[in-house]
Design a protein around this motif. Structure first.
Motif, PDB file in Angstrom:
ATOM      1  N   MET A   1       0.833  -1.194   0.000  1.00  0.00           N
ATOM      2  CA  MET A   1       0.000   0.000   0.000  1.00  0.00           C
ATOM      3  C   MET A   1       0.874   1.253   0.000  1.00  0.00           C
ATOM      4  SD  MET A   1      -2.943   1.147   2.741  1.00  0.00           S
ATOM      5  CE  MET A   1      -1.806   1.782   3.969  1.00  0.00           C
ATOM      6  N   THR A   2       0.579   2.216  -0.841  1.00  0.00           N
ATOM      7  CA  THR A   2       1.337   3.464  -0.916  1.00  0.00           C
ATOM      8  C   THR A   2       0.776   4.454   0.094  1.00  0.00           C
ATOM      9  OG1 THR A   2       1.769   3.121  -3.259  1.00  0.00           O
ATOM     10  CG2 THR A   2       2.074   5.346  -2.393  1.00  0.00           C
ATOM     11  N   GLU A   3       1.666   4.979   0.939  1.00  0.00           N
ATOM     12  CA  GLU A   3       1.244   5.952   1.930  1.00  0.00           C
ATOM     13  C   GLU A   3       1.055   7.323   1.274  1.00  0.00           C
ATOM     14  OE1 GLU A   3       0.799   5.593   5.451  1.00  0.00           O
ATOM     15  OE2 GLU A   3       0.753   3.490   4.863  1.00  0.00           O
ATOM     16  N   THR A   4       0.023   8.059   1.744  1.00  0.00           N
ATOM     17  CA  THR A   4      -0.103   9.451   1.340  1.00  0.00           C
ATOM     18  C   THR A   4       1.097  10.220   1.879  1.00  0.00           C
ATOM     19  OG1 THR A   4      -2.506   9.295   1.414  1.00  0.00           O
ATOM     20  CG2 THR A   4      -1.538  11.506   1.493  1.00  0.00           C
ATOM     21  N   LEU A   5       1.744  11.020   1.024  1.00  0.00           N
ATOM     22  CA  LEU A   5       2.962  11.706   1.445  1.00  0.00           C
ATOM     23  C   LEU A   5       2.677  12.663   2.586  1.00  0.00           C
ATOM     24  CD1 LEU A   5       4.869  12.551  -1.856  1.00  0.00           C
ATOM     25  CD2 LEU A   5       5.455  10.854  -0.131  1.00  0.00           C
ATOM     26  N   ALA A   6       3.442  12.519   3.650  1.00  0.00           N
ATOM     27  CA  ALA A   6       3.378  13.463   4.758  1.00  0.00           C
ATOM     28  C   ALA A   6       4.210  14.689   4.402  1.00  0.00           C
ATOM     29  CB  ALA A   6       3.912  12.798   6.023  1.00  0.00           C
ATOM     30  N   PRO A   7       4.009  15.818   5.106  1.00  0.00           N
ATOM     31  CA  PRO A   7       4.793  17.032   4.802  1.00  0.00           C
ATOM     32  C   PRO A   7       6.282  16.806   5.043  1.00  0.00           C
ATOM     33  CG  PRO A   7       2.881  17.547   6.165  1.00  0.00           C
ATOM     34  CD  PRO A   7       2.983  16.054   6.135  1.00  0.00           C
ATOM     35  N   GLU A   8       7.101  17.417   4.192  1.00  0.00           N
ATOM     36  CA  GLU A   8       8.543  17.372   4.402  1.00  0.00           C
ATOM     37  C   GLU A   8       8.915  18.137   5.664  1.00  0.00           C
ATOM     38  OE1 GLU A   8      11.395  17.038   0.701  1.00  0.00           O
ATOM     39  OE2 GLU A   8      10.049  18.733   0.441  1.00  0.00           O
ATOM     40  N   ILE A   9       9.947  17.677   6.338  1.00  0.00           N
ATOM     41  CA  ILE A   9      10.447  18.336   7.540  1.00  0.00           C
ATOM     42  C   ILE A   9      11.329  19.517   7.128  1.00  0.00           C
ATOM     43  CG2 ILE A   9      11.963  18.053   9.542  1.00  0.00           C
ATOM     44  CD1 ILE A   9      11.003  15.138   9.671  1.00  0.00           C
ATOM     45  N   ASP A  10      11.125  20.664   7.789  1.00  0.00           N
ATOM     46  CA  ASP A  10      12.027  21.796   7.600  1.00  0.00           C
ATOM     47  C   ASP A  10      12.436  22.310   8.979  1.00  0.00           C
ATOM     48  OD1 ASP A  10      10.062  23.587   8.617  1.00  0.00           O
ATOM     49  OD2 ASP A  10       9.255  23.950   6.616  1.00  0.00           O
ATOM     50  N   SER A  11      13.202  23.402   9.013  1.00  0.00           N
ATOM     51  CA  SER A  11      13.709  23.913  10.289  1.00  0.00           C
ATOM     52  C   SER A  11      13.180  25.310  10.593  1.00  0.00           C
ATOM     53  CB  SER A  11      15.244  23.924  10.280  1.00  0.00           C
ATOM     54  OG  SER A  11      15.744  24.719   9.216  1.00  0.00           O
ATOM     55  N   SER A  12      11.978  25.600  10.139  1.00  0.00           N
ATOM     56  CA  SER A  12      11.441  26.956  10.312  1.00  0.00           C
ATOM     57  C   SER A  12      10.878  27.213  11.704  1.00  0.00           C
ATOM     58  CB  SER A  12      10.347  27.217   9.262  1.00  0.00           C
ATOM     59  OG  SER A  12       9.294  26.268   9.388  1.00  0.00           O
ATOM     60  N   ASP A  13      10.505  26.175  12.429  1.00  0.00           N
ATOM     61  CA  ASP A  13       9.869  26.336  13.738  1.00  0.00           C
ATOM     62  C   ASP A  13      10.927  26.392  14.832  1.00  0.00           C
ATOM     63  OD1 ASP A  13       8.437  26.182  16.091  1.00  0.00           O
ATOM     64  OD2 ASP A  13       7.351  24.351  15.567  1.00  0.00           O
ATOM     65  N   PRO A  14      11.036  27.517  15.579  1.00  0.00           N
ATOM     66  CA  PRO A  14      12.065  27.631  16.627  1.00  0.00           C
ATOM     67  C   PRO A  14      11.934  26.593  17.741  1.00  0.00           C
ATOM     68  CG  PRO A  14      11.227  29.796  16.051  1.00  0.00           C
ATOM     69  CD  PRO A  14      10.332  28.792  15.368  1.00  0.00           C
ATOM     70  N   SER A  15      10.782  25.952  17.868  1.00  0.00           N
ATOM     71  CA  SER A  15      10.626  24.933  18.900  1.00  0.00           C
ATOM     72  C   SER A  15      10.964  23.534  18.392  1.00  0.00           C
ATOM     73  CB  SER A  15       9.182  24.934  19.423  1.00  0.00           C
ATOM     74  OG  SER A  15       8.270  24.516  18.411  1.00  0.00           O
ATOM     75  N   SER A  16      11.386  23.423  17.137  1.00  0.00           N
ATOM     76  CA  SER A  16      11.598  22.112  16.530  1.00  0.00           C
ATOM     77  C   SER A  16      13.034  21.629  16.706  1.00  0.00           C
ATOM     78  CB  SER A  16      11.260  22.161  15.038  1.00  0.00           C
ATOM     79  OG  SER A  16      12.214  22.931  14.330  1.00  0.00           O
ATOM     80  N   PHE A  17      13.206  20.315  16.561  1.00  0.00           N
ATOM     81  CA  PHE A  17      14.543  19.734  16.585  1.00  0.00           C
ATOM     82  C   PHE A  17      15.413  20.249  15.436  1.00  0.00           C
ATOM     83  CE2 PHE A  17      17.221  16.256  14.855  1.00  0.00           C
ATOM     84  CZ  PHE A  17      18.204  16.263  15.829  1.00  0.00           C
ATOM     85  N   PRO A  18      14.916  20.293  14.188  1.00  0.00           N
ATOM     86  CA  PRO A  18      15.774  20.805  13.112  1.00  0.00           C
ATOM     87  C   PRO A  18      16.261  22.228  13.377  1.00  0.00           C
ATOM     88  CG  PRO A  18      13.934  19.614  12.171  1.00  0.00           C
ATOM     89  CD  PRO A  18      13.643  19.742  13.642  1.00  0.00           C
ATOM     90  N   TRP A  19      15.416  23.080  13.955  1.00  0.00           N
ATOM     91  CA  TRP A  19      15.856  24.443  14.279  1.00  0.00           C
ATOM     92  C   TRP A  19      17.005  24.386  15.276  1.00  0.00           C
ATOM     93  CZ3 TRP A  19      16.614  27.932  18.148  1.00  0.00           C
ATOM     94  CH2 TRP A  19      16.624  29.289  17.811  1.00  0.00           C
ATOM     95  N   SER A  20      16.905  23.493  16.265  1.00  0.00           N
ATOM     96  CA  SER A  20      17.973  23.395  17.267  1.00  0.00           C
ATOM     97  C   SER A  20      19.274  22.900  16.649  1.00  0.00           C
ATOM     98  CB  SER A  20      17.547  22.479  18.416  1.00  0.00           C
ATOM     99  OG  SER A  20      17.559  21.113  18.036  1.00  0.00           O
ATOM    100  N   VAL A  21      19.172  22.074  15.617  1.00  0.00           N
ATOM    101  CA  VAL A  21      20.388  21.612  14.943  1.00  0.00           C
ATOM    102  C   VAL A  21      21.151  22.802  14.376  1.00  0.00           C
ATOM    103  CG1 VAL A  21      21.254  20.334  12.937  1.00  0.00           C
ATOM    104  CG2 VAL A  21      19.537  19.299  14.441  1.00  0.00           C
ATOM    105  N   PHE A  22      20.445  23.696  13.698  1.00  0.00           N
ATOM    106  CA  PHE A  22      21.108  24.848  13.083  1.00  0.00           C
ATOM    107  C   PHE A  22      21.544  25.891  14.114  1.00  0.00           C
ATOM    108  CE2 PHE A  22      19.535  23.177   9.108  1.00  0.00           C
ATOM    109  CZ  PHE A  22      20.487  23.608   8.190  1.00  0.00           C
TER     110      PHE A  22
END
Length: 380
Positions: A1-22
Motif C-alpha cells: 500500500m502506498t502511503e499518502t505523502l506526509a509534509p517534508e520536515i524543515d527547520s522553520s519552527d524555533p521549537s523544533s529539533f531541526p531548528w535546534s540543529v542549526f
C-alpha cells in the motif's frame, strides 16, 4: 500500500529539533572545525560567515571555484534567497556540510585540498580507552545476537549528535524489534552478497566491520560491500580513510580483535570485501532517487543492511510520518531485501505499534531525539 505523502520536515519552527540543529548544534560544530587545526584566517572567516548565513540569513550559491573542481549536482537555484529554515531539512543539512568543505578549501587545489575537517574529532574517538574496552570484549567470542546489538547501539556514537544538547546516556531499548526476521534473512537463505550502508566512523564502524567479518568468515555471505561516503559529510560519517583507520585499530589490538582485523585485510585483498563510495551518498536525495548504477548494485544484493538516522531518513523519506506508518510500505522502492539498524536521534519514526507510541508519548520525553531508543526494521 502506498502511503499518502506526509509534509517534508524543515527547520522553520524555533521549537523544533531541526531548528535546534542549526542554532544550537552547528555553532559548536563550527567552533570545533575552526579551532582543532591551525587554519588560516580565511577559513575562520568563511566558517563564521556560513554560520551567520545559515542561522539568520538567506541561502547563497555554492562557491564557484569549489564547484569547478568538484560539482555539487544537488544545488537548487530556486532556493537562493530563501531563509535556510524554509527549505527541506534534509537538503539544508546536506548543503550546510558541503559549504563547510568549501569554507576550508577541501576541493580547491592547494595545501588544504582533501584535509578532512572532522578528522581530529574522529581520530580522537577512535584512539579512546572506550574502544580498547569494546575490542577486548571480542575475546568472549560474541554470537550473532551480540554482534547485531553492538552494531545497533554503536549508532549512538554520532559525533554531530554529541555536539548537541540532546545526547542521553541511558538505553531505553528496542521499540520495534525485527531481530528474528533479520536473523532469518541472514541464516535461512542461501548465502549471497551482503551490502552494508555505513553511517558513522570510529566506534560505530568497528562493530559494523566485525559484523561483516562474521558474515564472511562463517560463510553466511559470499561477498560483502561496505558503502561509505566519498568525502567528509555530517561530521562522523565514514569515508574510505576512516575504514582504513578502523582496520589499523583492529590489527593493532591484542586478542581476537587482531584476528578480525587481519581477516578483513585479507577479505579486502582477495575481493570478498569491497569498499564502495558513490557520490550519491553525499547528496540530499532519498533512496527512491537512486541512480541507475547504484540501484543495479543493490538489486544484486541478497540483503542490504542500513545503519543510522540519515540512511533511515533517506529510506523512508524525511517527512512528518505518523509513527505507525509501515516501514515495509515506505521502503518498497528499495531494490533488495532490507534491514535497518538505527538509534533514534531525529524526528522521523515509523513502523511502531499504536500501543508502543502511546507508551512512549506518555513518558513526556523527546523519545525520538535522545538516542535512548532503537529499532530493527526489516523488509524481505
Amino acid at each position: 500500500m502506498t502511503e499518502t505523502l506526509a509534509p517534508e520536515i524543515d527547520s522553520s519552527d524555533p521549537s523544533s529539533f531541526p531548528w535546534s540543529v542549526f542554532h544550537d548544534r552547528h555553532p559548536v560544530l563550527i567552533e570545533r572545525v575552526a579551532t582543532q587545526l591551525p587554519r588560516p584566517a580565511s577559513h575562520r572567516a568563511a566558517l563564521d560567515a556560513l554560520l551567520l548565513e545559515s542561522t539568520s540569513g538567506t541561502i547563497t550559491a555554492p562557491d564557484v571555484d569549489a564547484l569547478r573542481h568538484e560539482p555539487w549536482p544537488w544545488w537548487r537555484p530556486e532556493y537562493r534567497g530563501l531563509p535556510w529554515g524554509e527549505t527541506p531539512f534534509l537538503w539544508a543539512e546536506s548543503y550546510f556540510y558541503r559549504r563547510i568543505l568549501d569554507a576550508v578549501d577541501y576541493f580547491v587545489p592547494g595545501p588544504w585540498r582533501g584535509v578532512d575537517p572532522f578528522a581530529p574529532t574522529k581520530m580522537g574517538e577512535l584512539a579512546g580507552e572506550a574502544v580498547d574496552d569494546e575490542l577486548a570484549a571480542l575475546d568472549a567470542s560474541p554470537e550473532w545476537d551480540a554482534l547485531v546489538q553492538s552494531s545497533l547501539w554503536g549508532n549512538r556514537a554520532d559525533l554531530s549528535f554529541q555536539a548537541g544538547p540532546t545526547a542521553g546516556s541511558e538505553t531505553g531499548g528496542l521499540i520495534a524489534d525485527d531481530s528474528d526476521a533479520f536473523r532469518a534473512l541472514v541464516h535461512d537463505r542461501a548465502p549471497g552478497a551482503v551490502h552494508l550502508i555505513a553511517d558513522n566512523a570510529g566506534r560505530e564502524l568497528l562493530p559494523d566491520l566485525i559484523l561483516l567479518d562474521h558474515l564472511l568468515d562463517a560463510g553466511l555471505a559470499t561477498a560483502a560491500v561496505l558503502h561509505v561516503k566519498p568525502h567528509p559529510y555530517y561530521v562522523s560519517d565514514a569515508t574510505t580513510a576512516d575504514v582504513l583507520a578502523a582496520l589499523n585499530r583492529l590489527t593493532g589490538a591484542p586478542g581476537r580483535a587482531r584476528d578480525v582485523g587481519e581477516r578483513l585485510d585479507g577479505f579486502l585483498r582477495d575481493g570478498r570485501l569491497e569498499i564502495d563510495a558513490h557520490e550519491f551518498f553525499c547528496g540530499p536525495l532519498t533512496y527512491q532517487a537512486l541512480p541507475v548504477d547504484l540501484r543495479s548494485r543493490f538489486a544484486e544484493a541478497s540483503l542490504t543492511i542500513s545503519k543510522g538516522d540519515l540512511n533511515y531518513r533517506r529510506l523512508v523519506g524525511d517527512r512528518h510520518w505518523h509513527a505507525t506508518a509501515p516501514f515495509a510500505g515506505l521502503t518498497s522502492h528499495f531494490p533488495s531485501p532490507l534491514a535497518a539498524l538505527r538509534t533514534l536521534k531525529c524526528d522521523v519514526a515509523v513502523g511502531l505499534t499504536e500501543e508502543t507510541l502511546v507508551r512512549l508519548d506518555a513518558t513526556g520525553k523527546s523519545w525520538r531525539l535522545t538516542g535512548e531508543y532503537a529499532v530493527i526494521h526489516t523488509r524481505g
